[in-house]
Design a protein around this motif. Sequence first.
Motif, short mmCIF file in Angstrom:
data_model
loop_
_atom_site.label_atom_id
_atom_site.label_comp_id
_atom_site.label_asym_id
_atom_site.label_seq_id
_atom_site.Cartn_x
_atom_site.Cartn_y
_atom_site.Cartn_z
N ILE A 8 0.85 -1.19 0.00
CA ILE A 8 0.00 0.00 0.00
C ILE A 8 0.88 1.24 0.00
O ILE A 8 1.71 1.44 0.90
CB ILE A 8 -0.93 0.01 1.22
CG1 ILE A 8 -1.89 -1.18 1.16
CG2 ILE A 8 -1.71 1.32 1.29
CD1 ILE A 8 -2.79 -1.31 2.37
N LYS A 9 0.74 2.07 -1.01
CA LYS A 9 1.52 3.30 -1.11
C LYS A 9 0.72 4.46 -0.53
O LYS A 9 -0.47 4.62 -0.83
CB LYS A 9 1.88 3.59 -2.56
CG LYS A 9 2.70 4.86 -2.74
CD LYS A 9 2.99 5.14 -4.21
CE LYS A 9 3.76 6.44 -4.36
NZ LYS A 9 4.01 6.79 -5.77
N ILE A 10 1.36 5.25 0.31
CA ILE A 10 0.71 6.45 0.85
C ILE A 10 0.69 7.50 -0.26
O ILE A 10 1.75 7.92 -0.74
CB ILE A 10 1.47 6.98 2.09
CG1 ILE A 10 1.57 5.90 3.18
CG2 ILE A 10 0.79 8.24 2.61
CD1 ILE A 10 0.25 5.40 3.69
N GLU A 11 -0.49 7.92 -0.65
CA GLU A 11 -0.63 8.88 -1.74
C GLU A 11 -0.44 10.31 -1.23
O GLU A 11 -1.06 10.72 -0.26
CB GLU A 11 -1.99 8.74 -2.42
CG GLU A 11 -2.21 7.42 -3.13
CD GLU A 11 -1.26 7.22 -4.31
OE1 GLU A 11 -0.84 8.23 -4.90
OE2 GLU A 11 -0.95 6.06 -4.62
N VAL A 12 0.44 11.04 -1.91
CA VAL A 12 0.74 12.44 -1.56
C VAL A 12 0.37 13.30 -2.77
O VAL A 12 0.62 12.90 -3.92
CB VAL A 12 2.24 12.60 -1.21
CG1 VAL A 12 2.58 14.06 -0.93
CG2 VAL A 12 2.60 11.72 -0.01
N PRO A 13 -0.23 14.48 -2.56
CA PRO A 13 -0.59 15.34 -3.70
C PRO A 13 0.59 15.57 -4.64
O PRO A 13 1.68 15.93 -4.21
CB PRO A 13 -1.03 16.64 -3.01
CG PRO A 13 -1.53 16.20 -1.68
CD PRO A 13 -0.64 15.06 -1.28
N GLU A 85 -4.26 8.52 8.17
CA GLU A 85 -5.56 8.09 7.64
C GLU A 85 -5.57 6.57 7.44
O GLU A 85 -6.56 5.89 7.76
CB GLU A 85 -5.85 8.79 6.32
CG GLU A 85 -7.19 8.39 5.72
CD GLU A 85 -7.43 8.94 4.34
OE1 GLU A 85 -8.60 9.06 3.94
OE2 GLU A 85 -6.44 9.25 3.64
N TYR A 86 -4.50 6.06 6.92
CA TYR A 86 -4.35 4.61 6.73
C TYR A 86 -4.48 3.88 8.06
O TYR A 86 -5.19 2.87 8.17
CB TYR A 86 -3.00 4.38 6.05
CG TYR A 86 -2.38 3.01 6.17
CD1 TYR A 86 -2.87 1.93 5.46
CD2 TYR A 86 -1.26 2.82 6.98
CE1 TYR A 86 -2.26 0.68 5.55
CE2 TYR A 86 -0.65 1.58 7.08
CZ TYR A 86 -1.15 0.52 6.36
OH TYR A 86 -0.55 -0.70 6.47
N GLN A 87 -3.81 4.38 9.11
CA GLN A 87 -3.93 3.78 10.44
C GLN A 87 -5.37 3.84 10.94
O GLN A 87 -5.89 2.88 11.52
CB GLN A 87 -3.02 4.52 11.44
CG GLN A 87 -1.55 4.56 11.08
CD GLN A 87 -0.91 3.20 11.07
OE1 GLN A 87 -1.18 2.37 11.93
NE2 GLN A 87 -0.08 2.95 10.08
N LEU A 88 -6.01 4.97 10.70
CA LEU A 88 -7.39 5.18 11.16
C LEU A 88 -8.34 4.17 10.52
O LEU A 88 -9.18 3.57 11.20
CB LEU A 88 -7.80 6.61 10.81
CG LEU A 88 -9.08 7.18 11.44
CD1 LEU A 88 -9.00 7.20 12.95
CD2 LEU A 88 -9.33 8.59 10.90
N LYS A 157 -7.23 17.02 5.32
CA LYS A 157 -8.67 17.25 5.31
C LYS A 157 -9.45 15.94 5.30
O LYS A 157 -10.54 15.85 5.89
CB LYS A 157 -9.03 18.13 4.11
CG LYS A 157 -8.51 19.56 4.25
CD LYS A 157 -8.43 20.29 2.93
CE LYS A 157 -9.76 20.78 2.47
NZ LYS A 157 -9.63 21.66 1.26
N ARG A 158 -8.90 14.91 4.66
CA ARG A 158 -9.57 13.60 4.67
C ARG A 158 -9.59 13.01 6.08
O ARG A 158 -10.59 12.39 6.48
CB ARG A 158 -8.87 12.62 3.71
CG ARG A 158 -9.14 12.88 2.25
CD ARG A 158 -8.84 11.63 1.41
NE ARG A 158 -7.49 11.12 1.65
CZ ARG A 158 -6.43 11.46 0.93
NH1 ARG A 158 -6.55 12.33 -0.07
NH2 ARG A 158 -5.25 10.93 1.20
#
Length: 226
Positions: A8-13, A85-88, A157-158
């Motif tokens: 799973i890649k953490i998406e960054v703007p 967010e992924y942890q959440l 914001k997410r």
Amino acid sequence: MNNLLSNIKIEVPSGTYLKDPESSTLGKKILTHSIILIDEMGFESFNFKKLGAAIQSNESSIYRYFESKHKLLVYLTSWYWGWLEYQLVIETYSLTSIEDKLKKAIEVLTRTTKNDNTYTHINEVLLNIIVINENSKSYLTKDVDDDNKEGFFMPYKRVVKRFSELISEYQPDYDYPLSLASTVIQSALHQQFVKDHFKTISNFDKQHTPTQFFTDLVLNALTYGK
């Protein structure tokens, strides 16, 4: 399960970088050592010349990835919020009780960070310290509205919106779920700073944690709102 999560890649703007640092060994070295240096010397003293020396690469090679040290900070803080967010999501997904989900969310958002071995090029403990100390510098600028239009703060914001949705599910009649969610998330950073640096005005110790405080605060606010 760990193998699945590691993909799973953490998406960054995308607007925060010129070339995706996750796409190369050099890019990952830039992330790893920028976190170490910013933690050691603070954002004001940090620059690409010092980073280049640390990774034994030309300063110009860093500029191929990031336009400025401000954009690098925005990238790092965005990565942190995406990771949170992924942890959440992972830690609340299997819970069936909305009260349990809300309490778990508060825990995830307010607890002391531990390293996640899934992303070996990122030291989440140091990154959390940077977010506590430097996060406001990523948005308290004259360009904040333009940066917001570019979507730089979407990961943050997410997180706020996900937490506010749990608040609303727990107490549908509460009028301020977004305000409460953003207040808890920002205050959690502030209280971690106070706990570490202004101990005489903090109640936190081994028996009393920020998570306990914010759980009490949120549940009382929502109970009062019923």
